[in-house]
Design a protein around this motif. Structure first.
Motif, mmCIF file in Angstrom:
data_model
loop_
_atom_site.group_PDB
_atom_site.id
_atom_site.type_symbol
_atom_site.label_atom_id
_atom_site.label_comp_id
_atom_site.label_asym_id
_atom_site.label_seq_id
_atom_site.Cartn_x
_atom_site.Cartn_y
_atom_site.Cartn_z
ATOM 1 N N THR A 1 38.260 31.390 41.492
ATOM 2 C CA THR A 1 37.612 32.469 42.252
ATOM 3 C C THR A 1 38.112 33.827 41.787
ATOM 4 O O THR A 1 37.360 34.785 41.717
ATOM 5 C CB THR A 1 37.935 32.346 43.754
ATOM 6 O OG1 THR A 1 37.919 30.991 44.103
ATOM 7 C CG2 THR A 1 36.948 33.100 44.589
ATOM 8 N N ASN A 2 39.408 33.887 41.473
ATOM 9 C CA ASN A 2 39.968 35.174 41.065
ATOM 10 C C ASN A 2 39.509 35.599 39.687
ATOM 11 O O ASN A 2 39.429 36.778 39.401
ATOM 12 C CB ASN A 2 41.492 35.097 41.074
ATOM 13 C CG ASN A 2 42.039 35.216 42.469
ATOM 14 O OD1 ASN A 2 41.354 35.718 43.344
ATOM 15 N ND2 ASN A 2 43.231 34.742 42.685
ATOM 16 N N LEU A 3 39.253 34.623 38.824
ATOM 17 C CA LEU A 3 38.994 34.970 37.429
ATOM 18 C C LEU A 3 37.518 35.123 37.102
ATOM 19 O O LEU A 3 37.151 35.905 36.251
ATOM 20 C CB LEU A 3 39.605 33.918 36.508
ATOM 21 C CG LEU A 3 41.132 33.914 36.467
ATOM 22 C CD1 LEU A 3 41.625 32.865 35.496
ATOM 23 C CD2 LEU A 3 41.645 35.272 36.054
ATOM 24 N N TYR A 4 36.665 34.336 37.737
ATOM 25 C CA TYR A 4 35.270 34.350 37.323
ATOM 26 C C TYR A 4 34.356 34.651 38.494
ATOM 27 O O TYR A 4 34.690 34.355 39.638
ATOM 28 C CB TYR A 4 34.881 33.002 36.709
ATOM 29 C CG TYR A 4 35.798 32.575 35.625
ATOM 30 C CD1 TYR A 4 35.724 33.160 34.366
ATOM 31 C CD2 TYR A 4 36.773 31.619 35.850
ATOM 32 C CE1 TYR A 4 36.582 32.796 33.372
ATOM 33 C CE2 TYR A 4 37.649 31.242 34.853
ATOM 34 C CZ TYR A 4 37.547 31.841 33.605
ATOM 35 O OH TYR A 4 38.401 31.486 32.617
ATOM 36 N N ASP A 5 33.186 35.168 38.154
ATOM 37 C CA ASP A 5 32.224 35.493 39.198
ATOM 38 C C ASP A 5 31.366 34.270 39.504
ATOM 39 O O ASP A 5 30.218 34.187 39.108
ATOM 40 C CB ASP A 5 31.358 36.664 38.740
ATOM 41 C CG ASP A 5 30.537 37.217 39.879
ATOM 42 O OD1 ASP A 5 30.747 36.753 41.013
ATOM 43 O OD2 ASP A 5 29.705 38.083 39.648
ATOM 44 N N VAL A 6 31.957 33.313 40.169
ATOM 45 C CA VAL A 6 31.221 32.105 40.538
ATOM 46 C C VAL A 6 31.562 31.762 41.979
ATOM 47 O O VAL A 6 32.494 32.291 42.547
ATOM 48 C CB VAL A 6 31.615 30.900 39.668
ATOM 49 C CG1 VAL A 6 31.302 31.152 38.220
ATOM 50 C CG2 VAL A 6 33.075 30.554 39.838
ATOM 51 N N MET A 7 30.766 30.864 42.545
ATOM 52 C CA MET A 7 31.103 30.414 43.893
ATOM 53 C C MET A 7 31.912 29.139 43.743
ATOM 54 O O MET A 7 31.630 28.310 42.886
ATOM 55 C CB MET A 7 29.838 30.138 44.678
ATOM 56 C CG MET A 7 30.121 29.818 46.124
ATOM 57 S SD MET A 7 28.639 29.980 47.119
ATOM 58 C CE MET A 7 28.061 28.318 47.123
ATOM 59 N N VAL B 1 26.572 29.873 38.800
ATOM 60 C CA VAL B 1 27.410 28.687 38.668
ATOM 61 C C VAL B 1 28.205 28.429 39.944
ATOM 62 O O VAL B 1 28.746 29.352 40.536
ATOM 63 C CB VAL B 1 28.383 28.842 37.483
ATOM 64 C CG1 VAL B 1 29.145 27.560 37.273
ATOM 65 C CG2 VAL B 1 27.636 29.226 36.229
#
Lengths: 452, 492
Positions: free
Chosen positions: A40-46, A26
């Protein structure tokens, strides 16, 4: 699968959360650096910071290879333009969130066609439809309908005095003969796909699958059908209430809508003159009683403030209103509402996210037997999926008894033509059927996934 | 603080180190070294410690925040170095544990400063030599990056860990999933390492030597193989190493951009141009300064290019004893030690991108003085630089200077001359390796007392992890336990 989400607001993050859990790649696009930082801090997404209509930003987000773009910012026009740009840049599928009723009436088809949108989602209409379904079946805590509308999953919470308490499913079938299955059971924080020896207890949340008529019959037999809702009070004249009122009025209900803002009330009354629109503070108990709270058999809170919705629902519940539905946006409040005894809670964001997740799963598997419908049940602990059986499905003409299914998986229904089959061991799956599968703990994208 | 998760991850890192130790074990077996037993013992210790931590501290919740990220990184590096020192210590090749620890920290932080007398390298066993240089390769790209690449589902918020480990002012992913980013980084790193190894082999260097030099250059570390070091290599081989050191000092994001054929964005990188600009200018200046030292122009160019590349990328290899060069050249090299390579590379130092941002900040300040009401927006790599990043860079520089001088202050207690003490602090903090004076390229760090050795080890870690993780570890509030209710909510 590569998915771009434009707009990191409340809706965007809910969708993002679900899609990341589905293991998609995602990319989030938002113009606010603070939002980007947070995500960015919470989820592994770009994350890409920039304007989602700008082609440079979209290039950076990888629009050329993306298979799906969801534009879910607060602005309909921005979403449309964003999808248009994305499509031109090579995104395979685009979905726009379009809320404004003006776009949603006649022009939607034209807009969709012109912008080449794969789907236009209207979260308000989605929520209204869901609310309407719930109000139609007041005994249920949750109702999910499958594609042809004659197969449903109805969640019921077993009361202390329910005749089902303390008996197992085989006895239940003998005592209450009708065409249904108990597909899922949630007890506390655990979800089960039960077998025949499973004993039900008070407080269990059970999911019944079958045709609507059969389930209503069963609910009557066990004395949990509830009165048919005739008088409904809605707090908050939002867009969702507008759609809901429209559905309820056409079903012949009496609807009372209360809102604080005079202008909102006026335009609401203008659009739907048959409804009783009250200008006043919905949080005042006096006003609610004056407007006949105790004579209502349906009560829906749709204000923008979760806390207010929860407290008002609690008030209505203690005033003996038959069916109380609470709209809650923040997921954290779900368990709190449940503790207060509010068992019928909906979240428009979650509904929308489910639609997108389903769409993404179907896309992921457009070759095999794809997912047609997907519902997350029991707070996402179990899933109900509808698969269309293609001609090349390898397990046709084998009786269900001989099929080796994965653990915690159940074939809950087979839709063949206009017929609904509640499967027994001797039934078979044929090409062209729609098969409804219940599962806990597995992620399925293809019908073949249910086999061991 | 999610202490369990911290301990658990550190345990995993130690286990990973145990697994990585299998490689030097293989080498030791191949050469029939005596150190085999020591390495085996170290693996056992790693397995027990790491396995114990992983089993005992199985976390209830994998949720981590920035502080856990910093703590994990700092503790991982500390324990990594402590366990990594065991082979040297147990085999008796470095009998003093403080020295062994220094040597290993120097390896992992890709400093390349050694307490070993160059002559003793000649007698060191191959297995240990291999491990010593292999730590460069591991530390170059980072162990936690490696762990993330290998282990699925470490935590969905591992970004906090990687951010603490990856050098540079900001950390960017180039693909949506962190794990894929980590994998790609290691893939690029691995391919470049393999290419360099092959080229050195083709140039006629034995396999073992090629491996050692490749590890040293890839991690921008600088451990060599024997007392002769690089001066024994042919001119061509020295050039090969020069080029590869430079390449490993480039931001790896740019390699990814090249991989996906976005050459134009690669070439538009300000940091890249600044990096090569500084390299060219420094080489030219050193060349001019060296005209009287060496005979032929090719020799002058080779030595100056090699030395500038080596110091700037903080590798610390030397083809000549630059401590004997004219003072102006030494000054240039000393300044280069501070600058370092690009962010997101294996090099240390302040990083070119920070330098560029600092200069832009100075320029903005200048404009503000001239036009007090002017609105200044800094742009870097085609994007606006947020105020937070700006002040972050300035604050980092401040801490950087404080730390260097703090370390210099304490190292001076050992009583060596100013050049030695200062250059030792600077070279360790910036992960370069050799300093000037008594710690010059031909000398070593064995002269310092145990206290100073440990302090310099600490300096190397501070520099490699870019200060914050280590400092935060020392800050008491980091370790404060959350209330019971908060934990209950968290596990939900």
């Amino acid at each position: 699968m590569k998915i771009i989400i434009v707009g990191g607001g409340k809706v965007g993050t809910t969708i993002l959360q679900d899609l990341v859990a589905e293991n998609h790649d995602v990319v989030m696009v938002d113009s606010d650096p603070a939002v980007i930082e947070q995500i960015t801090n919470l989820y592994d997404v770009m994350c890409v910071c920039g304007n989602g209509v700008d082609n440079e930003t979209l290039t950076e987000a990888g629009a050329e290879e993306a298979e799906l773009l969801c534009a879910v910012t607060g602005s309909d026009e921005f979403n449309m333009l964003c999808c248009f740009m994305g499509k031109r840049m090579g995104v395979t599928n685009t979905i726009a969130r379009i809320r404004n009723p003006e776009y949603n009436d006649q022009s939607l088809g034209f807009i969709r066609q012109q912008l080449d949108l794969s789907m236009a989602i209207n979260p308000d209409a989605l929520a209204a439809k869901e609310l309407f379904n719930l109000l139609q079946l007041p005994g249920a805590a949750n109702v999910e309908t499958f594609s042809r509308r004659n197969f449903e999953i109805v969640e019921v919470i077993l009361r202390e005095d329910s005749p089902l308490c303390g008996i197992n499913l085989i006895e239940m079938r003998k005592k209450f003969p009708a065409s249904y299955l108990v597909g899922t059971v949630r007890r506390g924080n655990e979800a089960f796909i039960p077998d025949g020896h499973f004993t039900l207890l008070a407080g269990d949340r059970i999911g019944l699958t079958g045709t609507k008529g059969e389930i209503v019959r069963l609910l009557k037999l066990i004395g949990q059908s509830g009165e048919r809702v005739r008088n409904v009070m809605i707090i908050g004249a939002s867009r969702t209430s507008f759609y809901l009122t429209k559905y309820l009025l056409s079903d012949g209900c009496h609807v009372t809508v209360i809102d604080k803002d005079e202008r909102t009330c006026r335009s609401f009354a203008e659009a739907l003159p048959e409804a009783v629109v009250i200008h006043g503070d919905g949080a005042s108990e006096e006003l609610l009683l004056e407007e006949g709270l105790s004579t209502m058999d349906g009560f829906v809170t749709l204000t923008g403030i979760d806390e207010e919705n929860i407290l008002l629902s609690y008030l209505a519940e203690s005033n003996g209103v038959g069916k109380v539905i609470t709209k809650i946006n923040r997921e954290e409040f779900f368990s709190m509402a449940e503790k207060l005894g509010l068992d019928c809670v909906i979240s428009p964001r979650k509904l929308m996210s489910d639609v997108l997740t389903r769409y993404a799963r179907a896309l992921q598997n457009s070759l095999g037997s794809p997912v047609e419908t997907l519902y997350k049940l029991m707070d996402g602990k179990a899933e109900a999926l509808e698969f269309k059986v293609k001609a090349d499905f390898p397990f046709t003409d084998i009786t269900l008894m001989e099929l080796k299914l994965k653990k915690n998986t159940l074939i809950a229904g087979i839709l063949r033509g206009r017929r609904v089959i509640i499967p027994k061991g001797s039934d078979v799956i044929l090409p062209g059927d729609s098969v409804i599968v219940l599962t806990a703990g597995h992620k399925m994208t293809d019908l073949a996934d249910i086999m061991e | 603080m999610n202490r369990r998760m911290v301990l658990y991850t550190v345990g995993l890192i130690i286990l990973l180190e145990g697994a990585l130790l299998l490689l030097p074990l293989l080498v030791a077996l191949l050469y029939g070294n005596d150190c085999t037993v020591a390495i085996l013992l170290s693996i056992a210790v790693a397995a027990v410690l790491g396995g114990g931590a992983v089993l005992l501290a199985r976390p209830k919740s994998k949720r981590i925040y920035a502080r856990e990220g910093f703590a994990i990184t700092a503790l991982a590096w500390l324990s990594l170095s402590a366990v990594g020192a065991l082979p040297f210590f147990l085999s008796g090749q470095i009998p003093n544990f403080a020295d062994a620890f220094f040597e290993t920290v120097s390896g992992f932080t890709t400093t390349g400063a050694s307490i070993l007398d160059p002559a003793s390298l000649n007698t060191m066993e191959k297995g240990l030599l291999f491990w010593r240089s292999f730590t460069h390769w591991i530390g170059g790209m980072g162990v936690l990056v490696l762990l993330t690449a290998f282990l699925p589902g470490l935590s969905e918020r591992s970004i906090h860990i990687l951010r603490a480990e990856m050098p540079g002012p900001t950390m960017g992913k180039f693909v949506p999933k962190l794990r894929d980013t980590a994998k790609l980084l290691y893939l690029i790193y691995f391919v470049m390492t393999a290419v360099m190894f092959c080229i050195l082999m083709i140039s006629g260097l034995p396999a073992f030597d090629s491996a050692i030099f490749t590890f040293g250059a890839a991690g921008t570390g600088g451990f060599t193989i024997n007392s002769a070091g690089l001066s024994a290599l042919t001119a061509a081989q020295q050039w090969i190493i020069t080029v590869f050191m430079l390449l490993f000092g480039v931001n790896f994001n740019l390699y990814y951009l090249m991989l996906i054929r976005r050459f134009r964005s690669t070439l538009r990188s300000t940091e890249l141009w600044a990096y090569f600009g500084i390299f060219a200018a420094a080489t030219a200046l050193v060349c001019i300064d060296l005209t009287t030292v060496y005979g032929s122009f090719s020799e002058i160019l080779r030595h100056s290019a090699f030395q500038v590349s080596s110091i700037m990328t903080t590798t610390g290899y030397s083809t000549a004893n630059f401590d004997l060069w004219p003072n102006f050249s030494k000054a240039i090299l000393f300044i280069l030690m501070f600058i370092g390579g690009c962010a997101g590379s294996t090099a240390g130092g302040l990083k070119v991108s920070r330098l560029v941002l600092l200069i832009k900040n100075c320029h903005a300040q200048f404009r503000r003085t001239l036009h007090p009401r002017s609105v200044n927006v800094l742009r870097f790599e085609g994007k606006k630089v947020e105020e937070e990043v700006q002040s972050g860079v300035v604050m980092y520089f401040l801490f950087y200077i404080f730390c260097i001088f703090g370390i210099f202050f304490f190292v001076s207690l050992d009583g060596y001359d100013l050049t030695t003490s200062l250059s030792a602090s600077v070279t360790c903090f910036n992960n370069v390796g050799p300093g000037l004076g008594a710690v010059g390229p031909a000398a070593n760090f064995s002269l310092f007392s145990d206290a100073a050795t440990l302090l310099l080890s600490f300096a190397m870690l501070l520099g490699r992890l870019e200060i914050w993780p280590i400092l935060i570890l020392l800050y008491p509030a980091t370790w404060r336990h959350r209330g019971k209710s908060a934990i209950g909510k968290e596990t939900k």
